[in-house]
Write a protein that holds these residues in place. Structure first.
Motif, PDB file in Angstrom:
ATOM      1  N   LEU A 178       6.289   2.994   2.287  1.00 15.68           N
ATOM      2  CA  LEU A 178       5.063   2.273   1.979  1.00 15.68           C
ATOM      3  C   LEU A 178       4.733   1.359   3.145  1.00 15.68           C
ATOM      4  CD1 LEU A 178       5.645  -0.815  -0.282  1.00 15.68           C
ATOM      5  CD2 LEU A 178       7.566   0.587   0.488  1.00 15.68           C
ATOM      6  N   THR A 194       9.152   7.800  -6.900  1.00 16.71           N
ATOM      7  CA  THR A 194       8.168   6.785  -7.287  1.00 16.71           C
ATOM      8  C   THR A 194       8.850   5.579  -7.905  1.00 16.71           C
ATOM      9  OG1 THR A 194       6.532   8.518  -7.668  1.00 16.71           O
ATOM     10  CG2 THR A 194       6.089   6.366  -8.647  1.00 16.71           C
ATOM     11  N   ALA A 226      -1.318   5.196   4.879  1.00 12.13           N
ATOM     12  CA  ALA A 226      -0.015   4.989   4.252  1.00 12.13           C
ATOM     13  C   ALA A 226       0.845   6.242   4.388  1.00 12.13           C
ATOM     14  CB  ALA A 226      -0.183   4.652   2.772  1.00 12.13           C
ATOM     15  N   VAL A 242      -2.551   1.894  -4.593  1.00  9.60           N
ATOM     16  CA  VAL A 242      -2.108   3.287  -4.497  1.00  9.60           C
ATOM     17  C   VAL A 242      -3.342   4.139  -4.193  1.00  9.60           C
ATOM     18  CG1 VAL A 242      -0.777   5.133  -5.565  1.00  9.60           C
ATOM     19  CG2 VAL A 242      -0.400   2.756  -6.281  1.00  9.60           C
ATOM     20  N   VAL A 260       4.787   9.006  -0.437  1.00  6.26           N
ATOM     21  CA  VAL A 260       5.964   8.767  -1.277  1.00  6.26           C
ATOM     22  C   VAL A 260       6.640  10.093  -1.601  1.00  6.26           C
ATOM     23  CG1 VAL A 260       6.735   7.962  -3.548  1.00  6.26           C
ATOM     24  CG2 VAL A 260       5.100   6.600  -2.230  1.00  6.26           C
ATOM     25  N   TYR A 269       5.649  -1.241   7.972  1.00  9.09           N
ATOM     26  CA  TYR A 269       6.064  -0.056   7.239  1.00  9.09           C
ATOM     27  C   TYR A 269       7.514  -0.197   6.812  1.00  9.09           C
ATOM     28  CZ  TYR A 269       1.765   2.170   8.806  1.00  9.09           C
ATOM     29  OH  TYR A 269       0.439   2.461   9.018  1.00  9.09           O
ATOM     30  N   VAL A 289      10.368   3.233  -5.276  1.00 10.95           N
ATOM     31  CA  VAL A 289       9.408   2.385  -4.563  1.00 10.95           C
ATOM     32  C   VAL A 289       8.944   1.235  -5.449  1.00 10.95           C
ATOM     33  CG1 VAL A 289       7.104   2.340  -3.547  1.00 10.95           C
ATOM     34  CG2 VAL A 289       8.647   4.207  -3.002  1.00 10.95           C
ATOM     35  N   HIS A 323       0.864  -1.193   0.000  1.00  8.23           N
ATOM     36  CA  HIS A 323       0.000   0.000   0.000  1.00  8.23           C
ATOM     37  C   HIS A 323       0.894   1.235   0.000  1.00  8.23           C
ATOM     38  CE1 HIS A 323      -2.937   2.599   2.621  1.00  8.23           C
ATOM     39  NE2 HIS A 323      -2.887   3.021   1.370  1.00  8.23           N
ATOM     40  N   LEU A 324       0.773   2.044  -1.062  1.00 12.07           N
ATOM     41  CA  LEU A 324       1.485   3.311  -1.116  1.00 12.07           C
ATOM     42  C   LEU A 324       0.513   4.413  -1.487  1.00 12.07           C
ATOM     43  CD1 LEU A 324       3.295   3.548  -4.498  1.00 12.07           C
ATOM     44  CD2 LEU A 324       2.749   1.291  -3.609  1.00 12.07           C
ATOM     45  N   SER A 325       0.941   5.649  -1.307  1.00 11.01           N
ATOM     46  CA  SER A 325       0.020   6.760  -1.532  1.00 11.01           C
ATOM     47  C   SER A 325       0.791   8.039  -1.800  1.00 11.01           C
ATOM     48  CB  SER A 325      -0.886   6.946  -0.302  1.00 11.01           C
ATOM     49  OG  SER A 325      -2.014   7.729  -0.612  1.00 11.01           O
ATOM     50  N   PRO A 347      10.986   8.127   0.768  1.00 16.86           N
ATOM     51  CA  PRO A 347       9.660   7.591   0.444  1.00 16.86           C
ATOM     52  C   PRO A 347       9.415   6.305   1.222  1.00 16.86           C
ATOM     53  CG  PRO A 347      11.192   7.199  -1.367  1.00 16.86           C
ATOM     54  CD  PRO A 347      11.903   8.097  -0.376  1.00 16.86           C
TER      55      PRO A 347
END
Length: 251
Positions: A231, A22, A202, A41, A205, A246, A25, A6-8, A229
């Motif tokens: 996630l 980005t 989350a 995301v 990033v 995390y 990650v 899970h990233l955001s 960054p």
């Protein structure tokens, strides 16, 4: 066990910084020796909602794992659909569902066109009710969106959170197979509860938001740009228990 990354808040803006963060990650996820059940995301894919930003985001988010995305307040639904998802342009909410052998993930659009705070439209709640009705009662469900529906004690974000949340809470309370709710927007790793379920936020990033008790460089400085960054991995085991880990990633 079922593992979801899970990233955001990648905030792709065409600049090298957001591109590098980005890419770092996604490269990390693609290099894992384990096939993830999904990469989610939770919004703010583009920084200005521009077609070129979504075209770049589509390249940067390319992954060997199943990918699921929803919009945030920086996103624009029409361009999001056309240039990121490759679908016909539409201003309707962008809602997505992904089903694996042991988990359903439902991503809801909490964005309000032209505004920074969030609200889940009635049509989206009806869509979510239908997803849950079509899901076996013993199958765990993760529900995701961009805006947290609870106060996080982060003043900048709390004023821009998801409102009308009592409607979502009533829905959650009717479905005991909901394992957790996940979101972004806050640019900080956080966890709390909502409607009796875990609410997991989350980290960002693109950047990390300073907390009220941290020292800003000056009064208007509420963003860490020097933090890496990050996630979160959500792990659902055979008992239905959810554990979240995390991870920071070197950009």
């Amino acid at each position: 066990m079922i593992v979801t990354a899970h990233l955001s808040d990648v905030h792709i803006d065409g600049q090298q910084r957001s591109t590098d963060r980005t890419r770092a990650v996604v490269d990390y996820l693609n290099a894992l020796p384990y096939d993830l059940d999904a990469v989610v995301v939770t919004g703010d894919i583009a920084d200005h909602g521009l077609p070129a930003e979504y075209e770049l985001a589509r390249q940067l988010l390319a992954t060997r794992h199943p990918l699921l995305v929803c919009p945030g307040n920086h996103d624009e639904r029409t361009a999001f659909r056309r240039f990121l998802l490759g679908e016909p342009a539409s201003t309707a909410p962008v809602n997505r569902v992904h089903r694996t052998a042991g988990l359903t993930i439902a991503l809801c659009d909490s964005s309000i066109p032209g505004k920074d705070d969030g609200f889940i439209e009635d049509d989206t709640l009806l869509w979510l009710e239908d997803v849950l009705a079509r899901t076996p009662a013993d199958m765990p469900v993760l529900i995701g969106f961009h805006h947290p529906p609870a106060v996080l004690h982060s003043p900048h974000i709390d004023g821009l959170r998801q409102f009308g949340q009592e409607r979502l809470a009533a829905l959650v309370e009717r479905h005991p197979n909901i394992a957790a709710l996940i979101c972004g927007h806050a640019h900080t790793a956080a966890s709390t509860t909502f409607a009796g379920k875990p609410l997991i936020v989350a980290p960002g990033v693109a950047s990390t938001l300073r907390l009220p008790w941290e020292h800003p460089a000056h009064p208007a400085d509420h963003v860490h740009l020097d933090q890496p960054p990050a996630l979160v991995f959500h792990v659902l085991d055979e008992t239905g228990r959810l554990t979240s880990h995390y991870r920071n990633v070197a950009a």
